[in-house]
Motif scaffolding. Structure first.
Motif, PDB file in Angstrom:
ATOM      1  N   UNK A  11       0.787  -1.237   0.000  1.00 50.03           N
ATOM      2  CA  UNK A  11       0.000   0.000   0.000  1.00 50.03           C
ATOM      3  C   UNK A  11       0.810   1.273   0.000  1.00 50.03           C
ATOM      4  N   UNK A  12       0.463   2.161   0.935  1.00 48.67           N
ATOM      5  CA  UNK A  12       1.068   3.493   0.975  1.00 48.67           C
ATOM      6  C   UNK A  12       2.547   3.450   1.340  1.00 48.67           C
ATOM      7  N   UNK A  13       2.930   2.476   2.126  1.00 46.90           N
ATOM      8  CA  UNK A  13       4.351   2.318   2.451  1.00 46.90           C
ATOM      9  C   UNK A  13       4.883   3.303   3.479  1.00 46.90           C
ATOM     10  N   UNK A  14       4.008   3.791   4.378  1.00 48.71           N
ATOM     11  CA  UNK A  14       4.540   4.699   5.405  1.00 48.71           C
ATOM     12  C   UNK A  14       5.408   3.943   6.410  1.00 48.71           C
ATOM     13  N   UNK A  15       5.086   2.687   6.654  1.00 47.69           N
ATOM     14  CA  UNK A  15       5.967   1.885   7.529  1.00 47.69           C
ATOM     15  C   UNK A  15       7.307   1.630   6.838  1.00 47.69           C
ATOM     16  N   UNK A  16       7.253   1.342   5.543  1.00 52.94           N
ATOM     17  CA  UNK A  16       8.499   1.193   4.777  1.00 52.94           C
ATOM     18  C   UNK A  16       9.320   2.477   4.859  1.00 52.94           C
TER      19      UNK A  16
END
Ligand code: GRF
Length: 202
Positions: A11-16
């Motif tokens: 998804x958005x990849x904010x954790x990434x």
């Protein structure tokens, strides 16, 4: 030497992004060597590309069956020689081959205090249930659905005026710090598992 991480996303990849930012400090002890996805055109892949990290994408629908998809995912991850694989908003269950290759070295983040509210709609389920406290859980992935041993958790209050989006956003703030902090401790200090109990430390 810094630990090699593969991060899987959907998804958005904010954790990434939080992991990418954490890994920018050499003292953190880890580097992201590849980012894998189960779908194309997501912001998480764009974040990886902007950071110059190699990416791969395997869509379940492009394979004759789930086991073939799992094999492709396993091979792409293995090619990156990971020490640890982080599922950061990866919306697929990994299969037997994947767990056979990497079992014990795969961690996932979930937006609820497991074992409460496993599954795809954890934030909505917590809200509908009327709990006053929810949060996020980092756990070691096993063959079940959000059922592996707990590594770390953080609690987040549910407010009367919350809807799914506002509550998820509050949980994600806690989730990103928990993920970056805990993965850092794991790669620097190691960890041990006894039954369902995970202890980080030398
Ligand atoms: C996280 O809350 C994760 O736990 C859930 O999906 C969200 C992923 O967010 N399964 P992002 O893609 O890292 O922004």
């Amino acid at each position: 030497m810094s630990a090699r991480l593969v991060v899987l996303v959907s998804g958005a990849g904010t954790n990434l992004q939080a992991m990418l930012d954490g890994c920018a400090d050499p003292a953190y002890g880890a580097q992201i060597v590849a980012v894998g996805a189960d779908r194309e055109g997501i912001e998480a892949l764009a974040r990886a590309e902007r950071a110059g990290i190699p990416t791969f994408t395997h869509r379940v629908k492009d394979f004759p069956d789930r086991a073939d998809w799992d094999q492709a995912l396993t091979q792409s991850c293995a090619a990156a020689r990971p020490d640890l694989i982080v599922l950061a908003g990866f919306m697929k269950l990994v299969g037997d081959q994947f767990l056979g290759a990497f079992g014990g070295r795969v961690i996932n983040t979930h937006p609820a205090l497991l074992p409460a509210f496993p599954g795809m709609h954890a934030v909505r389920d917590a809200l509908d249930h009327g709990v006053k406290l929810t949060g996020c859980t980092l756990f070691l992935v096993d063959a079940g659905l959000d059922s592996g041993p707990t590594i770390a958790q953080a609690a987040v209050p549910v407010l009367d005026e919350d809807d799914e989006a506002t509550l998820h956003e509050r949980v994600k703030v806690a989730e990103r710090s928990l993920l970056v902090e805990t993965v850092g401790r794991m790669v620097r200090d190691g960890w041990a598992v006894a039954g369902r109990k995970v202890r980080i430390g030398p």
